[in-house]
Design a protein around this motif. Structure first.
Motif, PDB file in Angstrom:
ATOM      1  N   PRO A   4     -45.379 117.686  11.481  1.00  0.00           N
ATOM      2  CA  PRO A   4     -44.765 116.497  10.893  1.00  0.00           C
ATOM      3  C   PRO A   4     -44.054 116.840   9.595  1.00  0.00           C
ATOM      4  CG  PRO A   4     -47.150 116.482  10.570  1.00  0.00           C
ATOM      5  CD  PRO A   4     -46.846 117.615  11.509  1.00  0.00           C
ATOM      6  N   ARG A   5     -42.926 116.200   9.335  1.00  0.00           N
ATOM      7  CA  ARG A   5     -42.140 116.447   8.134  1.00  0.00           C
ATOM      8  C   ARG A   5     -42.108 115.197   7.265  1.00  0.00           C
ATOM      9  NH1 ARG A   5     -42.885 121.611   8.329  1.00  0.00           N
ATOM     10  NH2 ARG A   5     -41.802 122.673  10.034  1.00  0.00           N
ATOM     11  N   ALA A   6     -41.958 115.405   5.964  1.00  0.00           N
ATOM     12  CA  ALA A   6     -41.888 114.286   5.029  1.00  0.00           C
ATOM     13  C   ALA A   6     -40.451 113.777   4.957  1.00  0.00           C
ATOM     14  CB  ALA A   6     -42.369 114.720   3.654  1.00  0.00           C
ATOM     15  N   ILE A   7     -40.276 112.502   5.222  1.00  0.00           N
ATOM     16  CA  ILE A   7     -38.976 111.858   5.139  1.00  0.00           C
ATOM     17  C   ILE A   7     -39.118 110.676   4.189  1.00  0.00           C
ATOM     18  CG2 ILE A   7     -37.098 110.757   6.399  1.00  0.00           C
ATOM     19  CD1 ILE A   7     -37.591 113.604   7.282  1.00  0.00           C
ATOM     20  N   GLY A   8     -38.217 110.587   3.231  1.00  0.00           N
ATOM     21  CA  GLY A   8     -38.327 109.483   2.284  1.00  0.00           C
ATOM     22  C   GLY A   8     -36.990 109.105   1.686  1.00  0.00           C
ATOM     23  N   ARG A   9     -36.881 107.849   1.278  1.00  0.00           N
ATOM     24  CA  ARG A   9     -35.662 107.352   0.647  1.00  0.00           C
ATOM     25  C   ARG A   9     -36.028 106.306  -0.400  1.00  0.00           C
ATOM     26  NH1 ARG A   9     -30.199 107.327   1.537  1.00  0.00           N
ATOM     27  NH2 ARG A   9     -29.106 105.583   0.586  1.00  0.00           N
ATOM     28  N   LEU A  10     -35.310 106.364  -1.510  1.00  0.00           N
ATOM     29  CA  LEU A  10     -35.495 105.375  -2.568  1.00  0.00           C
ATOM     30  C   LEU A  10     -34.135 104.861  -3.004  1.00  0.00           C
ATOM     31  CD1 LEU A  10     -37.337 103.947  -4.673  1.00  0.00           C
ATOM     32  CD2 LEU A  10     -36.887 105.882  -6.193  1.00  0.00           C
ATOM     33  N   ASP A  11     -33.970 103.527  -3.014  1.00  0.00           N
ATOM     34  CA  ASP A  11     -32.768 102.875  -3.515  1.00  0.00           C
ATOM     35  C   ASP A  11     -33.181 101.939  -4.638  1.00  0.00           C
ATOM     36  OD1 ASP A  11     -30.388 103.325  -1.356  1.00  0.00           O
ATOM     37  OD2 ASP A  11     -32.318 103.219  -0.338  1.00  0.00           O
ATOM     38  N   VAL A  12     -32.596 102.124  -5.806  1.00  0.00           N
ATOM     39  CA  VAL A  12     -32.904 101.240  -6.926  1.00  0.00           C
ATOM     40  C   VAL A  12     -31.643 100.989  -7.734  1.00  0.00           C
ATOM     41  CG1 VAL A  12     -33.676 103.226  -8.320  1.00  0.00           C
ATOM     42  CG2 VAL A  12     -34.349 100.908  -8.982  1.00  0.00           C
ATOM     43  N   HIS A  13     -31.380  99.703  -8.014  1.00  0.00           N
ATOM     44  CA  HIS A  13     -30.209  99.309  -8.780  1.00  0.00           C
ATOM     45  C   HIS A  13     -30.664  98.436  -9.952  1.00  0.00           C
ATOM     46  CE1 HIS A  13     -27.351  99.727  -5.034  1.00  0.00           C
ATOM     47  NE2 HIS A  13     -28.134 100.771  -5.219  1.00  0.00           N
ATOM     48  N   SER A  14     -29.951  98.528 -11.046  1.00  0.00           N
ATOM     49  CA  SER A  14     -30.278  97.703 -12.207  1.00  0.00           C
ATOM     50  C   SER A  14     -29.117  96.774 -12.533  1.00  0.00           C
ATOM     51  CB  SER A  14     -30.599  98.581 -13.424  1.00  0.00           C
ATOM     52  OG  SER A  14     -29.435  99.294 -13.851  1.00  0.00           O
ATOM     53  N   LYS A  15     -29.412  95.761 -13.335  1.00  0.00           N
ATOM     54  CA  LYS A  15     -28.377  94.829 -13.795  1.00  0.00           C
ATOM     55  C   LYS A  15     -28.668  94.435 -15.239  1.00  0.00           C
ATOM     56  CE  LYS A  15     -30.899  90.763 -12.083  1.00  0.00           C
ATOM     57  NZ  LYS A  15     -30.847  89.580 -11.171  1.00  0.00           N
ATOM     58  N   ALA A  16     -27.624  94.050 -15.939  1.00  0.00           N
ATOM     59  CA  ALA A  16     -27.778  93.595 -17.321  1.00  0.00           C
ATOM     60  C   ALA A  16     -28.178  92.126 -17.320  1.00  0.00           C
ATOM     61  CB  ALA A  16     -26.476  93.798 -18.084  1.00  0.00           C
ATOM     62  N   ARG A  17     -29.031  91.800 -18.283  1.00  0.00           N
ATOM     63  CA  ARG A  17     -29.357  90.404 -18.495  1.00  0.00           C
ATOM     64  C   ARG A  17     -29.363  90.124 -19.994  1.00  0.00           C
ATOM     65  NH1 ARG A  17     -35.751  90.179 -16.668  1.00  0.00           N
ATOM     66  NH2 ARG A  17     -36.576  91.488 -18.346  1.00  0.00           N
ATOM     67  N   GLU A  18     -29.595  88.886 -20.377  1.00  0.00           N
ATOM     68  CA  GLU A  18     -29.439  88.484 -21.772  1.00  0.00           C
ATOM     69  C   GLU A  18     -30.288  89.300 -22.735  1.00  0.00           C
ATOM     70  OE1 GLU A  18     -29.667  84.437 -24.521  1.00  0.00           O
ATOM     71  OE2 GLU A  18     -29.900  84.318 -22.348  1.00  0.00           O
ATOM     72  N   ASN A  19     -31.520  89.623 -22.361  1.00  0.00           N
ATOM     73  CA  ASN A  19     -32.426  90.335 -23.276  1.00  0.00           C
ATOM     74  C   ASN A  19     -32.700  91.772 -22.858  1.00  0.00           C
ATOM     75  OD1 ASN A  19     -33.886  89.634 -21.026  1.00  0.00           O
ATOM     76  ND2 ASN A  19     -35.798  89.241 -22.136  1.00  0.00           N
ATOM     77  N   GLY A  20     -31.819  92.379 -22.051  1.00  0.00           N
ATOM     78  CA  GLY A  20     -32.016  93.774 -21.669  1.00  0.00           C
ATOM     79  C   GLY A  20     -31.528  94.073 -20.272  1.00  0.00           C
ATOM     80  N   SER A  21     -32.345  94.773 -19.508  1.00  0.00           N
ATOM     81  CA  SER A  21     -31.980  95.180 -18.146  1.00  0.00           C
ATOM     82  C   SER A  21     -33.093  94.798 -17.177  1.00  0.00           C
ATOM     83  CB  SER A  21     -31.737  96.694 -18.086  1.00  0.00           C
ATOM     84  OG  SER A  21     -30.723  97.078 -18.990  1.00  0.00           O
ATOM     85  N   ALA A  22     -32.719  94.638 -15.912  1.00  0.00           N
ATOM     86  CA  ALA A  22     -33.691  94.237 -14.892  1.00  0.00           C
ATOM     87  C   ALA A  22     -33.347  94.900 -13.573  1.00  0.00           C
ATOM     88  CB  ALA A  22     -33.706  92.720 -14.729  1.00  0.00           C
ATOM     89  N   ILE A  23     -34.315  94.936 -12.658  1.00  0.00           N
ATOM     90  CA  ILE A  23     -34.085  95.480 -11.322  1.00  0.00           C
ATOM     91  C   ILE A  23     -33.241  94.504 -10.517  1.00  0.00           C
ATOM     92  CG2 ILE A  23     -35.181  96.220  -9.180  1.00  0.00           C
ATOM     93  CD1 ILE A  23     -37.674  96.892 -10.838  1.00  0.00           C
TER      94      ILE A  23
END
Length: 262
Positions: A4-23
């Motif tokens: 068996p082989r390890a397969i993986g994926r991660l997708d993460v995006h951020s956005k600006a908001r009034e008091n900083g940043s968020a997912i």
């Protein structure tokens, strides 16, 4: 029987908001996971490979986008390990988008190569407009304290940084065979190395202070008004990290992830 082989994926995006940043978007598959310490001004992500390392046939993909005006820092829980491959090659592909007026810190901990490792990596940054970037890529060629010597390794590594489709920085490394002999010939027998790149309007202001922090085995150059590149060699992982910490503290504005100090 095929292993068996390890397969993986991660997708993460951020956005600006009034008091900083968020997912803005998050999706993980297979062995790739992410943890997020509680912060509001940045999206701080700790990337985890739950397979516990890389070996032949593994395939990991990371896709991250820092939305316009937001801030994101990506690091790893611990050093990644590339183990002996009985067949095939492990592949890691990372694509990172930094939109206009956003800032990304790409700060993974060390990649440790073991005897017999076979790994191909590709790291791509696509900057837009006035985006800023801090990147480090540390690599350890066997654990000196354990008496490890690498005489049979396949390691291909490629880093690409562009802005609005125009290349800014490209670096490629191809190490095959007796790594111990190669490093003795071209790098004074170094057991570890790191590349650091800063893309920011104040890059030039860091040049002289960084040169004072560097040991004799390191060098820093200003490749453009806003592009600073640094390369560091060290005898082992301990010396590499000891040299890197003050450099990364300065370039990150003293917000190096806690996992780097554990």
């Amino acid at each position: 029987m095929a292993q068996p082989r390890a397969i993986g994926r991660l997708d993460v995006h951020s956005k600006a908001r009034e008091n900083g940043s968020a997912i803005a978007h998050l999706r993980s598959q297979g062995c790739m996971k992410a943890l997020f310490p509680r912060r509001c001004d940045w999206v701080d992500a700790i990337v985890i490979n739950t397979a516990g390392g890389l070996t032949g046939g593994d395939k990991l993909d990371i896709d991250a986008c820092v939305g316009a005006g937001s801030r994101m820092s990506l690091t790893t829980q611990a050093a990644e390990r590339a183990y002996k491959a009985s067949a095939d090659v492990a592949r890691v592909s990372t694509k990172l988008c930094v939109e206009d007026s956003a800032r990304m810190h790409w700060l993974p901990q060390e990649l440790i190569l073991f005897e017999g490792a076979a790994l191909k990596r590709r790291l791509q940054f696509a900057l837009q407009g006035k985006a800023e970037l801090l990147m480090v890529e540390p690599v350890v060629f066997g654990r000196v304290a354990m008496g490890e010597e690498l005489t049979k390794v396949q390691f291909q590594d490629r880093i690409e940084i562009s802005r609005d489709g125009v290349p800014l920085y490209m670096d490629a490394l191809n190490l095959t065979g007796d790594l111990r002999a190669q490093m003795a010939r071209v790098a004074g027998g170094a057991g570890a190395m790191a590349s650091v790149v800063l893309v920011a309007p104040n890059a030039e202001a860091h040049l002289k202070p960084l040169r004072k922090l560097l040991p004799e085995s390191g060098g820093a150059s200003l490749l453009a008004e806003d592009l600073l590149a640094l390369r560091l060699l060290a005898s082992d992982s301990f010396e590499l990290r000891r040299a890197l910490l003050p450099i990364l503290d300065r370039l990150s504005g003293d917000r190096l992830p806690t996992s780097w100090r554990l």
